[in-house]
Design a protein around this motif. Structure first.
Motif, PDB file in Angstrom:
ATOM      1  N   ALA A  65      43.254  44.401  48.841  1.00 51.44           N
ATOM      2  CA  ALA A  65      42.441  43.584  47.935  1.00 51.44           C
ATOM      3  C   ALA A  65      42.315  44.250  46.564  1.00 51.44           C
ATOM      4  N   VAL A  66      42.084  45.557  46.549  1.00 51.66           N
ATOM      5  CA  VAL A  66      41.958  46.283  45.285  1.00 51.66           C
ATOM      6  C   VAL A  66      43.304  46.303  44.564  1.00 51.66           C
ATOM      7  N   VAL A  70      43.365  44.439  40.994  1.00 47.44           N
ATOM      8  CA  VAL A  70      43.551  45.233  39.778  1.00 47.44           C
ATOM      9  C   VAL A  70      44.910  44.941  39.158  1.00 47.44           C
ATOM     10  N   GLY A  71      45.943  44.842  39.980  1.00 43.04           N
ATOM     11  CA  GLY A  71      47.276  44.529  39.459  1.00 43.04           C
ATOM     12  C   GLY A  71      47.315  43.176  38.773  1.00 43.04           C
ATOM     13  N   ALA A  72      46.701  42.182  39.385  1.00 43.83           N
ATOM     14  CA  ALA A  72      46.679  40.844  38.789  1.00 43.83           C
ATOM     15  C   ALA A  72      45.876  40.841  37.491  1.00 43.83           C
ATOM     16  N   ALA A  73      44.747  41.522  37.481  1.00 42.36           N
ATOM     17  CA  ALA A  73      43.920  41.579  36.270  1.00 42.36           C
ATOM     18  C   ALA A  73      44.684  42.244  35.126  1.00 42.36           C
ATOM     19  N   LEU A  74      45.366  43.329  35.424  1.00 40.34           N
ATOM     20  CA  LEU A  74      46.147  44.006  34.387  1.00 40.34           C
ATOM     21  C   LEU A  74      47.309  43.141  33.900  1.00 40.34           C
ATOM     22  N   VAL A  92      38.928  35.889  30.770  1.00 40.43           N
ATOM     23  CA  VAL A  92      38.463  37.270  30.710  1.00 40.43           C
ATOM     24  C   VAL A  92      37.250  37.461  31.634  1.00 40.43           C
ATOM     25  N   LEU A  93      36.344  36.494  31.658  1.00 43.27           N
ATOM     26  CA  LEU A  93      35.163  36.567  32.523  1.00 43.27           C
ATOM     27  C   LEU A  93      35.570  36.611  33.991  1.00 43.27           C
ATOM     28  N   PHE A  94      36.494  35.752  34.375  1.00 42.83           N
ATOM     29  CA  PHE A  94      36.938  35.730  35.768  1.00 42.83           C
ATOM     30  C   PHE A  94      37.722  36.989  36.140  1.00 42.83           C
ATOM     31  N   ILE A  95      38.518  37.499  35.212  1.00 46.43           N
ATOM     32  CA  ILE A  95      39.238  38.750  35.460  1.00 46.43           C
ATOM     33  C   ILE A  95      38.247  39.900  35.618  1.00 46.43           C
ATOM     34  N   ILE A  98      37.045  39.883  39.077  1.00 48.77           N
ATOM     35  CA  ILE A  98      37.998  40.489  40.021  1.00 48.77           C
ATOM     36  C   ILE A  98      37.868  42.005  39.988  1.00 48.77           C
ATOM     37  N   VAL A  99      37.840  42.574  38.794  1.00 54.26           N
ATOM     38  CA  VAL A  99      37.730  44.028  38.657  1.00 54.26           C
ATOM     39  C   VAL A  99      36.385  44.505  39.209  1.00 54.26           C
TER      40      VAL A  99
END
Length: 129
Positions: A65-66, A70-74, A92-95, A98-99
């Motif tokens: 999950a991490v 994190v990979g998707a957010a980056l 940006v808020l949704f990312i 996730i983080v």
């Protein structure tokens, strides 16, 4: 540095590599461009190795999950920063959510607080395939 901290650092490095390989995959144009294809192959391999090493100390579900989050957010962050994907405050808020969830998983205790004595006495049997 203890083993668990090293595993988390390995996991985060692997998540960064996931963002690199995802970006390279997009740039490879269906594996027709040699350099992005090479970058994809190398970073995907290293990312998977890092994830595999991290799950020696971090539960698989949490680590995966991490790693994905994190990979998707980056990946999305980089795409917005480079103009490949349009910027959006909501994105940006949704990312950030996730983080934040990934950070929450890291903050959880390493072992369950109230483990049953039966579960501790007998190791779980792996599934039969």
């Amino acid at each position: 540095m203890n083993k668990r901290s090293a595993a988390w650092l390995m996991l985060l490095a692997s998540a960064v590599l996931e963002a690199v390989w995802a970006t390279a995959l997009g740039l490879s144009d269906g594996f027709t461009r040699p350099m992005p294809t090479f970058v994809f192959a190398v970073t995907a391999t290293l990312s998977m190795i890092g994830l595999g090493l991290a799950i020696r100390s971090i539960p698989l579900g949490t680590a995966y999950a991490v790693w994905v989050g994190v990979g998707a957010a980056l990946t999305v962050g980089w795409a917005m920063a480079t103009g490949v994907e349009p910027f959006s405050v909501l994105k940006v808020l949704f990312i950030a959510g996730i983080v934040g969830c990934a950070a929450g998983l890291k903050a959880l205790p390493a072992t369950p607080a109230a483990a049953s004595s039966d579960a501790a006495a007998a190791p779980a049997e792996p599934p039969h395939l």
